[in-house]
Design a protein around this motif. Sequence first.
Motif, short mmCIF file in Angstrom:
data_model
loop_
_atom_site.label_atom_id
_atom_site.label_comp_id
_atom_site.label_asym_id
_atom_site.label_seq_id
_atom_site.Cartn_x
_atom_site.Cartn_y
_atom_site.Cartn_z
N GLN A 141 0.81 -1.22 0.00
CA GLN A 141 0.00 0.00 0.00
C GLN A 141 0.85 1.27 0.00
O GLN A 141 0.29 2.38 -0.05
N MET A 142 2.16 1.15 0.07
CA MET A 142 3.05 2.32 0.08
C MET A 142 2.97 3.04 -1.28
O MET A 142 3.18 2.43 -2.32
N PRO A 143 2.65 4.35 -1.31
CA PRO A 143 2.48 5.07 -2.59
C PRO A 143 3.81 5.25 -3.34
O PRO A 143 4.89 5.26 -2.74
N ASP A 144 3.71 5.43 -4.67
CA ASP A 144 4.88 5.66 -5.53
C ASP A 144 5.14 7.17 -5.60
O ASP A 144 4.30 7.94 -6.07
N VAL A 145 6.32 7.60 -5.14
CA VAL A 145 6.67 9.03 -5.12
C VAL A 145 7.80 9.35 -6.09
O VAL A 145 8.41 10.43 -6.00
N ALA A 146 8.05 8.48 -7.02
CA ALA A 146 9.19 8.67 -7.93
C ALA A 146 9.03 9.92 -8.80
O ALA A 146 10.02 10.59 -9.14
N SER A 192 2.96 9.32 3.74
CA SER A 192 2.46 7.94 3.75
C SER A 192 3.61 6.94 3.67
O SER A 192 3.60 5.88 4.33
N VAL A 193 4.61 7.27 2.87
CA VAL A 193 5.77 6.39 2.76
C VAL A 193 6.47 6.26 4.11
O VAL A 193 6.82 5.17 4.56
N ARG A 194 6.70 7.43 4.73
CA ARG A 194 7.39 7.40 6.01
C ARG A 194 6.57 6.64 7.07
O ARG A 194 7.11 5.88 7.88
N ARG A 195 5.25 6.89 7.09
CA ARG A 195 4.41 6.18 8.08
C ARG A 195 4.40 4.68 7.83
O ARG A 195 4.39 3.87 8.77
N ALA A 196 4.37 4.31 6.55
CA ALA A 196 4.39 2.88 6.23
C ALA A 196 5.67 2.22 6.71
O ALA A 196 5.67 1.11 7.26
N GLN A 197 6.79 2.95 6.52
CA GLN A 197 8.07 2.40 6.97
C GLN A 197 8.10 2.25 8.49
O GLN A 197 8.62 1.27 9.02
N MET A 198 7.55 3.24 9.17
CA MET A 198 7.49 3.16 10.63
C MET A 198 6.60 1.99 11.07
O MET A 198 6.90 1.29 12.05
N ARG A 199 5.51 1.82 10.33
CA ARG A 199 4.60 0.72 10.69
C ARG A 199 5.27 -0.63 10.52
O ARG A 199 5.10 -1.54 11.35
N VAL A 200 6.04 -0.77 9.46
CA VAL A 200 6.78 -2.02 9.24
C VAL A 200 7.73 -2.28 10.40
O VAL A 200 7.85 -3.40 10.91
N MET A 201 8.42 -1.21 10.85
CA MET A 201 9.34 -1.36 11.97
C MET A 201 8.60 -1.77 13.24
O MET A 201 9.07 -2.60 14.03
N GLU A 202 7.41 -1.16 13.46
CA GLU A 202 6.61 -1.52 14.64
C GLU A 202 6.19 -2.98 14.61
O GLU A 202 6.25 -3.69 15.62
#
Length: 663
Positions: free
Chosen positions: A229-234, A512-522
């Motif tokens: 679900q992580m958005p594409d920011v390229a 959203s990308v940063r939150r997703a990464q944090m969620r993965v770490m959690e």
Amino acid sequence: MKRIVLERLTLNNFKGIKNLVLASNGGDADVYGDNATGKTTMFDGFVWLLFGKDSQNKADFEIKGLDGAGKVLQHRLEHEVEGVFLIDGRRRTFRRIFKEDWTKKRGSVTDEFTGHTTTYFLDGVPVKKGEYTAEVDSIIKEDLFKLLTSPSYFNEQLKKEDRRKTLLEVCGDLTEAEVIHGNKELASLPGILGDRNLESHKKVISSRCTVINKEIKELPVRISEVQRQMPDVAELDDEELLKEDIAILRNRVESGDAELSRILSGGEVAVKEKRLREIESELIDIKSRMHSDVLDKLALKRDEVNRIHIEVDRYRREIEDKQQRIQQNERSTVNRRQEAERLRTEFAELKGLVFEHPEGHDAHCSACGQSLPEDQVKAAHDKAEADFNRKLAERKERINASGKAAVADAQKFEEDTARLQVEIETLNSTLQVLQTELTGADNELNELRMGVKDPTTDPDYAKKQAEATQVKQQIEVLRTSGEEAAATTRFVIRQQRAEIEEMERDLAKFDSVRRAQMRVMELEKQERELAAEYERLQHELFLCEEFTKTKVSMLDAKINSKFKLARFRLFEDQINGGIKEVCDTLYKGVPYDGGLNNAARINVGLDIINTLGEHYGFSAPIFVDNAEAVTRLIDTDAQVIRLVVSEVDKKLRVETAAMQEAI
């Protein structure tokens, strides 16, 4: 000991038996009959008379006689069982009648079957069911009665949990403190259990492990879902410009998040929880200090009691072995004496034998027919007589030698018997001394157990408990106030984010990308924490199982010493390394339900009845079904009724002890 003896049992129209009377006159009795002649039915009637069930503990069995198609042979009969008992010397009569109810309804010519009625009589007086049941119950409880009247009930009808409960009731249980003190590896178990008992905590562990396993399996899927679900920011740019425009509002949001994190971290709560754990540890130390000295003495005294139990068991087995050898010697002595007497008779008969020349002997040559000379005829006669006398002498010599050997063997067996009897007397004297020592050691052990102090009576312990209660209340107050403050902070943050929503529409993807990464770490952290918790729970489960192993090991010698034949296995190792609580009866290492023959099953059942009867102070009639399987029943103080399969007896035949003595 309360003694219940059956004098007479009468069955009328009961399970196909028209009339049957078992008149034991208060003594042992043997009931002979072919298969399907009613031996087991007699036991069914005996149990139904008192408790309304058959010998297999079924209340809905068929009492009426049936034909080959399973239909009632004859209606309108009274199905009756009456028993006359001697209960501690007092004669009591119990009678139960089961019959059909037929009612003629209004306007009907014939009456119709409407159900059944059971009537009850005590000493010839009709009574209600409740009074009848209460009277039976006042004499002996149903479960205890079945334990003491059927050699197979304990091993074949009683659940394994109830078998364990019965054995522990008879032989005495161990306290958790005694078991833990006996195994230093279990020292941390009281702190783990807290207010729970062992079985409750094992259920909690099992339930929690199931939840953890489920969550651990789901976490990789949840992590993968977050990453998908992580958005594409390229293709996005100008993030810095967007950041400058919303910097002020973001700072406010960040400040709010920081405040929320501080509230949720619960710093004061953590301090209080740490103090609570320290208090609990101090309580455990006080309890251990109070119990340590007494438990050391308990351990030493328990070891002494177990040692004496083992010695008593060894002496009993040695006495039994010598008694069996005496019985063998007595049988061998009788056999050898009988053999000597037979040889003596045979020798006496040989003394009367003399040589007789056969009459009509032909004195002619068999080849030419001429008359033989007299000297040749006489020589033949002398030779025949000499052969006869030689064979007779040899036979007498053999008989004389065999007779002397038989007498010598009999004397040898008698001398060995006398020697064994002297040894048995010596062993019995030693056994009496050991039993006296065992009684004294048991009494001392009970006195030591009574000396274990209740920690709540200690002032320091009570003070620590009061402090623990106070700290728990403080933690609850802190958590309540923290939730209110957190709710207020979240509300402010939501308002601030609403103000910058338009400005952050594009920037939201980066967020959203940063939150997703944090969620993965959690989620990964949660996975590690769950794995650590699972390992801790498995260690606690190991301690619980080790507790059970230690307790069973300590109880094993104590329980088995109560029985002469039966031995018990109270736990079973599992493939996964754990243990399973069981209650398997063994005889000479063979499981009761795993290959043990009928004779051993019956005698093991009688051995269990003897021990239970002695413990509960009851003696009741024992019905031994398939008694033909065992040549000798072990001794029991109770009345024994043997049900013996006999092909020649097409009708039941009863032999009582009095009849056998008369014969």
